[in-house]
Design a protein around this motif. Structure first.
Motif, PDB file in Angstrom:
ATOM      1  N   LEU A  79       2.765 -22.532  -3.907  1.00 15.26           N
ATOM      2  CA  LEU A  79       3.503 -23.403  -4.828  1.00 15.26           C
ATOM      3  C   LEU A  79       2.480 -23.088  -6.156  1.00 15.26           C
ATOM      4  O   LEU A  79       3.205 -22.975  -7.250  1.00 15.26           O
ATOM      5  CB  LEU A  79       3.688 -24.831  -4.566  1.00 15.26           C
ATOM      6  CG  LEU A  79       4.666 -25.215  -3.427  1.00 15.26           C
ATOM      7  CD1 LEU A  79       4.606 -26.418  -3.285  1.00 15.26           C
ATOM      8  CD2 LEU A  79       6.095 -24.440  -3.873  1.00 15.26           C
ATOM      9  N   LYS A  80       1.085 -22.929  -5.899  1.00 14.97           N
ATOM     10  CA  LYS A  80       0.519 -22.891  -7.071  1.00 14.97           C
ATOM     11  C   LYS A  80       0.633 -21.710  -7.818  1.00 14.97           C
ATOM     12  O   LYS A  80       0.271 -21.634  -8.947  1.00 14.97           O
ATOM     13  CB  LYS A  80      -0.926 -23.005  -6.667  1.00 14.97           C
ATOM     14  CG  LYS A  80      -1.980 -23.094  -7.582  1.00 14.97           C
ATOM     15  CD  LYS A  80      -3.502 -23.308  -6.817  1.00 14.97           C
ATOM     16  CE  LYS A  80      -4.552 -23.008  -8.026  1.00 14.97           C
ATOM     17  NZ  LYS A  80      -6.131 -23.255  -7.437  1.00 14.97           N
ATOM     18  N   SER A  81       1.101 -20.246  -7.157  1.00 15.80           N
ATOM     19  CA  SER A  81       1.411 -19.457  -7.854  1.00 15.80           C
ATOM     20  C   SER A  81       2.231 -19.546  -9.166  1.00 15.80           C
ATOM     21  O   SER A  81       2.397 -18.766  -9.920  1.00 15.80           O
ATOM     22  CB  SER A  81       1.992 -18.472  -6.843  1.00 15.80           C
ATOM     23  OG  SER A  81       3.384 -18.627  -6.618  1.00 15.80           O
ATOM     24  N   GLY A  82       3.259 -20.615  -8.933  1.00 16.02           N
ATOM     25  CA  GLY A  82       4.060 -20.973 -10.028  1.00 16.02           C
ATOM     26  C   GLY A  82       5.555 -19.972 -10.226  1.00 16.02           C
ATOM     27  O   GLY A  82       6.210 -19.955 -10.927  1.00 16.02           O
ATOM     28  N   LEU A  83       5.380 -19.172  -9.035  1.00 19.74           N
ATOM     29  CA  LEU A  83       6.610 -18.094  -9.051  1.00 19.74           C
ATOM     30  C   LEU A  83       7.762 -18.948  -8.483  1.00 19.74           C
ATOM     31  O   LEU A  83       7.618 -19.820  -7.531  1.00 19.74           O
ATOM     32  CB  LEU A  83       6.102 -16.839  -8.146  1.00 19.74           C
ATOM     33  CG  LEU A  83       5.138 -16.012  -8.658  1.00 19.74           C
ATOM     34  CD1 LEU A  83       4.750 -14.936  -7.773  1.00 19.74           C
ATOM     35  CD2 LEU A  83       5.757 -15.161 -10.071  1.00 19.74           C
ATOM     36  N   PRO A  84       8.977 -18.457  -8.399  1.00 17.95           N
ATOM     37  CA  PRO A  84      10.170 -19.133  -7.419  1.00 17.95           C
ATOM     38  C   PRO A  84       9.858 -18.748  -6.124  1.00 17.95           C
ATOM     39  O   PRO A  84       9.528 -17.724  -5.885  1.00 17.95           O
ATOM     40  CB  PRO A  84      11.411 -18.357  -8.301  1.00 17.95           C
ATOM     41  CG  PRO A  84      10.947 -17.761  -9.559  1.00 17.95           C
ATOM     42  CD  PRO A  84       9.296 -17.429  -9.513  1.00 17.95           C
ATOM     43  N   VAL A  85      10.153 -20.055  -5.522  1.00 19.87           N
ATOM     44  CA  VAL A  85       9.739 -19.734  -4.035  1.00 19.87           C
ATOM     45  C   VAL A  85      10.976 -20.177  -2.952  1.00 19.87           C
ATOM     46  O   VAL A  85      11.472 -21.413  -3.522  1.00 19.87           O
ATOM     47  CB  VAL A  85       8.558 -20.616  -3.678  1.00 19.87           C
ATOM     48  CG1 VAL A  85       8.191 -20.649  -2.244  1.00 19.87           C
ATOM     49  CG2 VAL A  85       7.494 -19.978  -4.505  1.00 19.87           C
ATOM     50  N   LEU A  86      11.379 -19.783  -2.191  1.00 28.42           N
ATOM     51  CA  LEU A  86      12.507 -20.185  -1.188  1.00 28.42           C
ATOM     52  C   LEU A  86      11.684 -20.351   0.013  1.00 28.42           C
ATOM     53  O   LEU A  86      11.335 -19.517   0.752  1.00 28.42           O
ATOM     54  CB  LEU A  86      13.674 -19.169  -1.305  1.00 28.42           C
ATOM     55  CG  LEU A  86      14.783 -19.492  -0.289  1.00 28.42           C
ATOM     56  CD1 LEU A  86      15.153 -20.663  -0.421  1.00 28.42           C
ATOM     57  CD2 LEU A  86      15.696 -18.354  -0.082  1.00 28.42           C
ATOM     58  N   THR A  87      11.679 -21.605   0.396  1.00 26.28           N
ATOM     59  CA  THR A  87      10.923 -21.911   1.731  1.00 26.28           C
ATOM     60  C   THR A  87      11.839 -22.244   3.029  1.00 26.28           C
ATOM     61  O   THR A  87      12.645 -23.005   2.631  1.00 26.28           O
ATOM     62  CB  THR A  87       9.903 -22.913   1.670  1.00 26.28           C
ATOM     63  OG1 THR A  87      10.629 -24.127   1.009  1.00 26.28           O
ATOM     64  CG2 THR A  87       8.726 -22.791   0.720  1.00 26.28           C
ATOM     65  N   LEU A  88      11.915 -21.617   3.981  1.00 24.00           N
ATOM     66  CA  LEU A  88      12.836 -21.820   5.178  1.00 24.00           C
ATOM     67  C   LEU A  88      12.199 -22.501   6.277  1.00 24.00           C
ATOM     68  O   LEU A  88      10.871 -22.173   6.688  1.00 24.00           O
ATOM     69  CB  LEU A  88      13.339 -20.525   5.540  1.00 24.00           C
ATOM     70  CG  LEU A  88      13.958 -19.617   4.607  1.00 24.00           C
ATOM     71  CD1 LEU A  88      14.480 -18.203   5.165  1.00 24.00           C
ATOM     72  CD2 LEU A  88      15.060 -19.925   3.753  1.00 24.00           C
ATOM     73  N   ALA A  89      12.674 -23.491   6.992  1.00 25.72           N
ATOM     74  CA  ALA A  89      12.177 -24.159   8.081  1.00 25.72           C
ATOM     75  C   ALA A  89      13.261 -24.329   9.395  1.00 25.72           C
ATOM     76  O   ALA A  89      13.600 -25.304   9.255  1.00 25.72           O
ATOM     77  CB  ALA A  89      11.683 -25.184   7.949  1.00 25.72           C
ATOM     78  N   PRO A  90      13.856 -23.185   9.824  1.00 26.58           N
ATOM     79  CA  PRO A  90      14.864 -23.363  10.921  1.00 26.58           C
ATOM     80  C   PRO A  90      14.363 -24.011  12.105  1.00 26.58           C
ATOM     81  O   PRO A  90      13.276 -23.845  12.401  1.00 26.58           O
ATOM     82  CB  PRO A  90      15.150 -21.593  10.992  1.00 26.58           C
ATOM     83  CG  PRO A  90      13.834 -21.084  10.787  1.00 26.58           C
ATOM     84  CD  PRO A  90      13.296 -21.649   9.786  1.00 26.58           C
ATOM     85  N   HIS A  91      15.155 -24.748  12.850  1.00 25.10           N
ATOM     86  CA  HIS A  91      14.961 -25.143  14.020  1.00 25.10           C
ATOM     87  C   HIS A  91      16.176 -24.506  15.211  1.00 25.10           C
ATOM     88  O   HIS A  91      15.496 -24.344  16.387  1.00 25.10           O
ATOM     89  CB  HIS A  91      15.150 -26.719  14.062  1.00 25.10           C
ATOM     90  CG  HIS A  91      14.065 -27.370  13.314  1.00 25.10           C
ATOM     91  ND1 HIS A  91      12.766 -27.307  13.658  1.00 25.10           N
ATOM     92  CD2 HIS A  91      14.164 -27.821  12.010  1.00 25.10           C
ATOM     93  CE1 HIS A  91      12.056 -27.968  12.701  1.00 25.10           C
ATOM     94  NE2 HIS A  91      12.768 -28.238  11.649  1.00 25.10           N
ATOM     95  N   SER A  92      17.247 -24.396  14.662  1.00 29.44           N
ATOM     96  CA  SER A  92      18.186 -23.891  15.591  1.00 29.44           C
ATOM     97  C   SER A  92      18.975 -22.757  15.255  1.00 29.44           C
ATOM     98  O   SER A  92      18.842 -22.255  14.149  1.00 29.44           O
ATOM     99  CB  SER A  92      19.526 -25.183  15.574  1.00 29.44           C
ATOM    100  OG  SER A  92      20.116 -25.337  14.500  1.00 29.44           O
ATOM    101  N   LEU A  93      19.713 -22.200  16.040  1.00 24.88           N
ATOM    102  CA  LEU A  93      20.634 -20.916  15.908  1.00 24.88           C
ATOM    103  C   LEU A  93      21.342 -21.167  14.420  1.00 24.88           C
ATOM    104  O   LEU A  93      21.456 -20.197  13.720  1.00 24.88           O
ATOM    105  CB  LEU A  93      21.252 -20.661  16.941  1.00 24.88           C
ATOM    106  CG  LEU A  93      20.808 -20.145  18.183  1.00 24.88           C
ATOM    107  CD1 LEU A  93      21.733 -19.889  19.333  1.00 24.88           C
ATOM    108  CD2 LEU A  93      20.118 -18.768  17.960  1.00 24.88           C
ATOM    109  N   ALA A  94      21.823 -22.312  14.290  1.00 23.88           N
ATOM    110  CA  ALA A  94      22.726 -22.781  13.161  1.00 23.88           C
ATOM    111  C   ALA A  94      21.885 -22.580  11.850  1.00 23.88           C
ATOM    112  O   ALA A  94      22.396 -22.204  10.891  1.00 23.88           O
ATOM    113  CB  ALA A  94      23.427 -23.989  13.397  1.00 23.88           C
ATOM    114  N   ASP A  95      20.859 -22.853  12.076  1.00 21.04           N
ATOM    115  CA  ASP A  95      19.731 -22.891  10.877  1.00 21.04           C
ATOM    116  C   ASP A  95      19.483 -21.581  10.519  1.00 21.04           C
ATOM    117  O   ASP A  95      19.262 -21.137   9.382  1.00 21.04           O
ATOM    118  CB  ASP A  95      18.580 -23.716  11.150  1.00 21.04           C
ATOM    119  CG  ASP A  95      18.520 -25.380  11.274  1.00 21.04           C
ATOM    120  OD1 ASP A  95      19.664 -25.795  10.703  1.00 21.04           O
ATOM    121  OD2 ASP A  95      17.766 -25.872  11.932  1.00 21.04           O
ATOM    122  N   ILE A  96      19.399 -20.684  11.554  1.00 19.83           N
ATOM    123  CA  ILE A  96      18.986 -19.320  11.313  1.00 19.83           C
ATOM    124  C   ILE A  96      20.105 -18.548  10.729  1.00 19.83           C
ATOM    125  O   ILE A  96      19.898 -17.748   9.722  1.00 19.83           O
ATOM    126  CB  ILE A  96      18.856 -18.594  12.637  1.00 19.83           C
ATOM    127  CG1 ILE A  96      17.245 -19.152  13.204  1.00 19.83           C
ATOM    128  CG2 ILE A  96      18.515 -17.074  12.353  1.00 19.83           C
ATOM    129  CD1 ILE A  96      17.026 -18.802  14.512  1.00 19.83           C
TER     130      ILE A  96
END
Length: 286
Positions: A79-96
């Motif tokens: 986050l400190k980079s200041g660049l746009p960031v997309l963070t993913l945190a899947p748990h299930s196949l549906a999340d994937i």
């Protein structure tokens, strides 16, 4: 669009979407998963677990894509980079599946995403259908890490069910050798994060006093390459094929990368005085 990928799951998904040309930086684990990436000469970054702000800025990316696992320090660095960031945190196949849609939206590959998800769902459905003729539903223990013992993730539990097995324990939680011995599962599957296919099965069993477990007596102890179970990406289909072959071998073909433990190997390890094998870094290949 210039994308910096901080986990192999993202890079593998971009490859499946035929959008590797958007990649300007990735981790060394991405190169291990996709050796052909070397021809693009991407900048090499630390992953989401060990992210470095200066490295991310030097990549001059338009977007940083990160996925599990994170630490508070590494997330702060991203986050400190200041660049746009997309963070993913899947748990299930549906999340994937949802994450595949998100990545596809970023690189304008929605039709490819639909096709990819349909292929994944179709393969899982076909495996479930083939397993429906089974005569039993074996109890399957899946291990993501060995010290401490950690059950594999929810998406692995879903793959075990599709392959015709019953997943032992609660996904992603710690357990003990004693608890697993008490449950006496029919099948033991090991896919240690960051270890590739190098789980020392012949040493793990005697070290935990598991020689009398049903799975060991019946030679149903296996190592699955960790990238096939621990990377939330289309490569999970390879993991499913491994699980199915280990769980119901009469119904599913043997996978060439599935490693099975033999009794002779356990006997040799019991007679050896070598120290414990070195460990890989947890979650490093996700």
């Amino acid at each position: 669009m210039r994308i910096a990928s901080l986990q192999p799951s993202i890079t593998i998904t971009l490859a499946a979407l035929k959008k590797l040309d958007t990649l300007c930086a990735c981790t060394k684990y991405c190169l291990e998963a996709l050796p052909e990436l070397a021809a693009q000469n991407p900048q090499i970054l630390h992953d989401s677990w060990t992210a470095n702000t200066e490295e991310i800025l030097a990549a001059k990316a338009d977007l940083v894509l990160a996925s599990v696992p994170y630490r508070m320090e590494s997330l702060a660095a991203i986050l400190k980079s200041g660049l746009p960031v997309l963070t993913l945190a899947p748990h299930s196949l549906a999340d994937i599946y949802k994450d595949i849609h998100l990545i596809a939206a970023v690189v304008d590959a929605q039709p490819a995403a639909e096709s990819l998800i349909t292929q994944m769902q179709s393969t899982i459905s076909s495996t479930r259908h083939r397993s429906a003729s089974r005569t039993s539903t074996p109890i399957v223990y899946c291990e993501e890490w060995g010290k401490p013992l950690i059950h594999s993730q929810t998406w692995v539990a879903e793959l075990v069910e599709a392959a015709g097995g019953r997943y032992l324990g609660t996904p992603g939680t710690h357990t003990t050798a004693e608890d697993i011995a008490a449950a006496d599962p029919d099948v033991l599957l090991f896919a240690w994060c960051g270890a590739g296919n190098r789980v020392p099965l012949e040493r793990v069993i005697p070290q935990r006093n598991w020689q009398s477990l049903k799975a060991v007596r019946e030679h149903r102890v296996f190592c699955i390459p960790d990238q096939y179970l621990n990377t939330p990406a289309p490569t999970l289909l390879e993991g499913l094929a491994c699980i199915a072959a280990a769980t119901h071998p009469p119904l599913h073909p043997i996978h060439p990368e599935l490693i099975q433990l033999g009794r002779a190997e356990i006997t040799a390890a019991e007679a050896s005085s070598d120290p414990d094998p070195s460990q890989a870094s947890a979650w490093s290949a996700k």
